[in-house]
Structures are given as structure tokens and as C-alpha cells.
Scaffold this motif. Structure first.
Motif, short mmCIF file in Angstrom:
data_model
loop_
_atom_site.label_atom_id
_atom_site.label_comp_id
_atom_site.label_asym_id
_atom_site.label_seq_id
_atom_site.Cartn_x
_atom_site.Cartn_y
_atom_site.Cartn_z
N PRO A 296 28.72 49.74 -8.30
CA PRO A 296 28.52 48.29 -8.30
C PRO A 296 27.26 47.84 -7.57
O PRO A 296 26.55 46.94 -8.03
CB PRO A 296 29.78 47.77 -7.61
N ILE A 297 26.95 48.46 -6.42
CA ILE A 297 25.77 48.05 -5.66
C ILE A 297 24.49 48.46 -6.40
O ILE A 297 23.53 47.68 -6.51
CB ILE A 297 25.80 48.65 -4.25
N SER A 298 24.47 49.68 -6.93
CA SER A 298 23.30 50.11 -7.72
C SER A 298 23.13 49.22 -8.94
O SER A 298 22.01 48.89 -9.33
CB SER A 298 23.46 51.57 -8.14
N GLY A 299 24.26 48.83 -9.52
CA GLY A 299 24.19 47.97 -10.69
C GLY A 299 23.56 46.62 -10.41
O GLY A 299 22.88 46.04 -11.26
N ILE A 300 23.77 46.09 -9.19
CA ILE A 300 23.17 44.81 -8.82
C ILE A 300 21.65 44.90 -8.89
O ILE A 300 20.98 44.04 -9.49
CB ILE A 300 23.63 44.39 -7.42
N PHE A 301 21.07 45.94 -8.29
CA PHE A 301 19.62 46.08 -8.29
C PHE A 301 19.10 46.45 -9.68
O PHE A 301 18.05 45.97 -10.12
CB PHE A 301 19.20 47.14 -7.27
N GLN A 302 19.85 47.27 -10.38
CA GLN A 302 19.42 47.70 -11.72
C GLN A 302 19.42 46.54 -12.71
O GLN A 302 18.65 46.52 -13.66
CB GLN A 302 20.33 48.82 -12.21
N SER A 303 20.31 45.56 -12.47
CA SER A 303 20.48 44.47 -13.44
C SER A 303 19.25 43.61 -13.62
O SER A 303 19.14 42.89 -14.62
CB SER A 303 21.65 43.58 -13.00
N PHE A 304 18.30 43.67 -12.69
CA PHE A 304 17.11 42.83 -12.79
C PHE A 304 15.99 43.49 -13.59
O PHE A 304 14.95 42.85 -13.82
CB PHE A 304 16.60 42.49 -11.39
N ALA A 305 16.17 44.73 -14.02
CA ALA A 305 15.07 45.40 -14.73
C ALA A 305 15.56 46.47 -15.68
O ALA A 305 14.94 47.52 -15.82
CB ALA A 305 14.09 46.01 -13.72
N ASP A 306 16.69 46.23 -16.36
CA ASP A 306 17.22 47.27 -17.24
C ASP A 306 17.45 46.82 -18.68
O ASP A 306 17.97 47.59 -19.48
CB ASP A 306 18.54 47.79 -16.67
N ALA A 307 17.10 45.60 -19.02
CA ALA A 307 17.32 45.12 -20.39
C ALA A 307 16.46 45.90 -21.37
O ALA A 307 15.27 46.13 -21.11
CB ALA A 307 17.01 43.63 -20.48
N PRO A 308 17.01 46.35 -22.49
CA PRO A 308 16.24 47.14 -23.47
C PRO A 308 15.00 46.41 -23.97
O PRO A 308 13.99 47.05 -24.28
CB PRO A 308 17.24 47.38 -24.60
N GLY A 309 15.06 45.07 -24.01
CA GLY A 309 13.94 44.31 -24.53
C GLY A 309 12.91 43.95 -23.48
O GLY A 309 12.01 43.13 -23.74
N GLY A 310 13.03 44.55 -22.27
CA GLY A 310 12.04 44.30 -21.23
C GLY A 310 12.19 42.93 -20.60
O GLY A 310 13.27 42.34 -20.55
N LEU A 311 11.06 42.40 -20.11
CA LEU A 311 11.07 41.14 -19.37
C LEU A 311 11.61 40.00 -20.22
O LEU A 311 12.35 39.14 -19.72
CB LEU A 311 9.66 40.81 -18.89
N ARG A 312 11.29 39.99 -21.50
CA ARG A 312 11.76 38.92 -22.37
C ARG A 312 13.28 38.86 -22.40
O ARG A 312 13.88 37.79 -22.27
CB ARG A 312 11.22 39.12 -23.78
N GLU A 313 13.91 40.02 -22.53
CA GLU A 313 15.36 40.04 -22.56
C GLU A 313 15.96 39.75 -21.19
O GLU A 313 17.02 39.13 -21.09
CB GLU A 313 15.87 41.37 -23.09
N GLU A 314 15.30 40.18 -20.13
CA GLU A 314 15.78 39.85 -18.79
C GLU A 314 15.83 38.34 -18.59
O GLU A 314 16.78 37.80 -18.01
CB GLU A 314 14.89 40.50 -17.72
N LEU A 315 14.81 37.65 -19.04
CA LEU A 315 14.78 36.20 -18.92
C LEU A 315 15.86 35.55 -19.78
O LEU A 315 16.40 34.49 -19.42
CB LEU A 315 13.41 35.66 -19.30
N GLN A 316 16.20 36.18 -20.90
CA GLN A 316 17.28 35.65 -21.74
C GLN A 316 18.63 35.72 -21.05
O GLN A 316 19.54 34.97 -21.39
CB GLN A 316 17.33 36.43 -23.06
N GLU A 317 18.77 36.62 -20.08
CA GLU A 317 20.05 36.77 -19.38
C GLU A 317 20.27 35.68 -18.32
O GLU A 317 21.34 35.61 -17.73
CB GLU A 317 20.13 38.15 -18.75
N ILE A 318 19.28 34.86 -18.07
CA ILE A 318 19.43 33.74 -17.15
C ILE A 318 19.99 32.55 -17.92
O ILE A 318 19.43 32.14 -18.94
CB ILE A 318 18.08 33.37 -16.50
#
Length: 399
Positions: A296-318
């Protein structure tokens, strides 16, 4: 039986928009963040529900436990409690609902304790001539304290239970998890022209805790760990009329699960398959990817940079919400708001409306949701919250 029941429950809880999105020509990009115990993401009270599901930095009220418990030390009343009721999927069934009981007590001028009980009933499910009653429940407590005249902090603990089969299937078990919340709140006066307005800022990192398992620990799911940031501006027009503008942004701090489409592209040569014919192969591929082993703790940090679509998909998760509240003499309220979630991450888009009436003893709030997407469990649903002020009750009893 187990797979069928879990699938039906997932559909009832939060995947009602998924089937609508699969008809999109760009379905390959549909990749929501998957969690267990999705009832923890349902806004429990009608005030926030009428303002686009915002509450991290709105004025302190009895229902602050869910949104930001660090607000309680700034509450005017020394104590209060509230009961909220939210029907779920009312256009399809009549026995699925969420109930929330919350209360707080201020200790002196600088501290407060608070707690809430949330119960989400999935109604009666009929299987092999047996009725089962799956449910989810969360019990939490929080301690909050002023660190200065304008700043406060809070810590909370939560116990989570998710029973999806009511002990009907021996292969499954009751899911249990523990989580913690950390919240901060800032409030101060600012001058806008000649008006002295109240500016609030809030942050709440909630559900930081263990995973949850429904099969004795063989497989685990992340709980909806969430980061909420909010701001609110209270603008007095005159002695009787006040407007409040509020906004929240949210990010699920859960790693993005490799999707079935990714599996088809990377392992199966990009074939088309909408029937999940390779479900077992996908599960084996998912196990080999290491996703299920992420802590769970690793997942918190990983969640900000793991979307397959890169930064665009990360922003979609907001996802975000914005709302406005009009108050007359702090007794009558009109509210409205809008909530937005990207179409590839869940597609929750809706307008909200509501009203409230406050007396010295109690207040009654109502909220109504109008969905802008093809499906929403709360579409055209009216929900209520009844809150009691202990100061007002004491005055009545004293008379």
C-alpha cells in the motif's frame, strides 16, 4: 459462484458507467483506477453532495469527518451529531442504500474528537434459492487540534469490513482492513476590495492503510486511498446575505492496474476481444507483472507516475468538484455544484442542486443529482441529512 457474485457487486457499487463507455470508439483508453470497498468514495452528506461533492475547505460543520476532520476545532458549537441517508441505484432497485452517523465533541477551545459509522447495504441478493445480504461498513475516530489561531491538524483511524457474500460461498471470506487519515486546515480573513472575506484551505489524505482480501489473503485489493485538496472563499454581501465559493481536486493514490487491453496488446499481439475469453491468461499475466505484490505505501508513491499513457493519463486520473452556497441569515441555504471525472477514468459528470434549513436545535439538508454521463447510480436521486446542535438542545432542555 464466487466470481459471479463479486462481479455483480462490483457493477452495483461503481461500475455502472463502465458498460456505457465500452461502446466508445476509443474504448482502448478506458482504464479506471480499480479499488475495493468503493462505498468509501460515496459522499455521505447532503450539504457537500449539493455542492458538487466538495468539502475539504468548506466551513466546519458536523459532517466534516468525511471531508476534513481538522475543521472541527474551528466549529462554533461545542458538539453535534448527524444522520445522513443516501439511496443508491434507485431507478433499478429499492433496497440499496448508504447510511452515515457522525458526531464530534470539542475539548476546550483547541481540541476535538470525532467519529462516524458508515453502513452500505447491497440489499437482498438471491442465489440458489438462498437470500444473502452483502454489505460494507466503516467505523472511524479522529483527533484534531489547533496548532495556531489559523491552522489545525487531525489524525484518524478507520476499521473497514466488506462482506460480499454473507458467508454463502466457502471459497470467500469477509474482507477486513485498517486505515488512517491525515488532514490539515487553514482559515484566515482576507480583504477583497472593502469586504472582509474568509479564506479556507484544506488537505485530507484518507484511507492510508492495508489492502483488503476476500479469499483469505490469496489475492488482495487496494482500498481507495485518496488525496483531497480544497479551497473555499466566504463572501459576505451584507448583514444577512453570504455567498461561499468552494472547489476540491482529488487523486486516488492507488497504482493503475494493468488493463485487459494492455494484456491483449502486449501478450496477444493486439487482438480484439470484448468477451474476456482470455481472463485466466490475463490473471496469470497480471500476477507475473508484480501488481498484486505492490505494498500500500509503495502504491501511494507509484500512483503518481505509473499510468500507461504517461503524464496525459496521470492528469486524467485527477477528478474535481466545484460548488456555490448562498446563505440567508445563516438559516436558509441554496446550493449548486458540478463534479467532473474524465470519461476514461469513470466518467462521473454531474450537476448537483440542494437546499438547507437551519434552526437553533437542528438543520435539514437535501441534495439532488443530475447526471451528464450515460449512467450514474445517484441520477435523479434525492438524499437527506439531519443534523443536531448540542448547544441548541441544551437551551431547549434548560427552558
Amino acid at each position: 459462484m464466487k466470481k459471479t457474485l463479486l462481479l455483480l457487486t462490483a457493477i452495483l457499487l461503481g461500475a455502472t458507467t463502465l458498460s456505457a463507455q465500452k461502446t466508445s470508439s476509443d474504448v482502448q483508453m478506458f482504464n479506471p483506477v480499480m479499488t475495493g470497498v468503493t462505498s468509501l468514495t460515496i459522499a455521505p452528506d447532503s450539504r457537500a453532495g449539493a455542492m458538487g461533492d466538495v468539502g475539504a475547505a468548506t466551513d466546519p460543520d458536523v459532517n466534516s469527518q468525511y471531508w476534513n476532520p481538522a475543521k472541527y476545532p474551528f466549529a462554533i458549537s461545542p458538539a453535534g451529531f448527524s444522520l445522513a441517508y443516501t439511496p443508491w441505484l434507485r431507478q433499478l432497485v429499492s433496497d440499496i442504500d448508504l447510511a452515515n452517523l457522525v458526531g464530534y465533541y470539542r475539548i476546550g477551545d483547541y481540541q476535538a474528537i470525532s467519529g462516524s459509522l458508515t453502513y452500505f447495504s447491497l440489499g437482498d441478493v438471491y442465489a440458489d434459492n438462498i437470500v444473502i445480504r452483502p454489505y460494507e461498513m466503516a467505523l472511524d475516530f479522529a483527533y484534531s487540534r489547533m496548532l495556531s489561531e489559523t491552522f489545525s491538524a487531525s489524525v484518524g483511524l478507520r476499521y473497514i469490513v466488506s462482506d460480499l457474500n454473507y458467508n454463502f460461498d466457502e471459497d470467500t471470506s469477509v474482507g477486513q482492513a485498517f486505515a488512517a487519515d491525515i488532514a490539515f486546515f487553514y482559515t484566515n480573513y482576507v480583504m477583497l476590495g472593502r469586504r472582509e472575506c474568509m479564506l479556507n484551505l484544506g488537505l485530507n489524505a484518507s484511507n492510508i492503510g492495508s489492502k483488503i482480501s476476500y479469499d483469505g489473503g490469496n489475492t488482495n485489493q487496494f482500498i481507495p486511498t485518496n488525496l483531497r485538496l480544497g479551497t473555499s472563499l466566504v463572501i459576505p454581501v451584507d448583514e444577512y446575505n453570504t455567498f461561499t465559493l468552494s472547489a476540491d481536486i482529488n487523486k486516488l493514490m492507488v497504482p493503475t492496474k494493468p488493463s485487459y487491453r494492455q494484456f491483449l496488446n502486449e501478450e496477444m499481439g493486439g487482438i480484439e476481444d470484448d468477451s474476456y475469453s482470455y481472463a485466466s491468461e490475463y490473471q496469470s499475466w497480471l500476477d507475473a507483472s508484480g501488481y498484486n505484490e505492490i505494498s500500500p505505501i509503495s502504491g501511494i508513491f507509484q500512483s503518481f507516475a505509473d499510468a500507461p499513457g504517461g503524464l496525459r493519463e496521470e492528469l486524467q486520473e485527477i477528478y474535481w468538484g466545484a460548488g456555490v452556497e448562498y446563505a440567508y441569515n445563516n438559516q436558509f441555504f441554496l446550493r449548486g455544484g458540478y463534479h467532473y471525472e474524465n470519461e476514461y477514468k469513470g466518467n462521473r459528470k454531474y450537476f448537483t442542486l440542494g437546499t438547507g434549513f437551519k434552526m437553533s436545535v437542528f438543520s435539514l439538508d437535501a441534495a439532488y443529482l443530475i447526471s451528464m454521463s450515460q449512467s450514474n447510480p445517484l441520477d435523479q436521486t434525492l438524499r437527506f441529512t439531519l443534523s443536531f446542535d448540542m448547544d441548541g438542545i441544551k437551551e431547549i432542555l434548560g427552558r
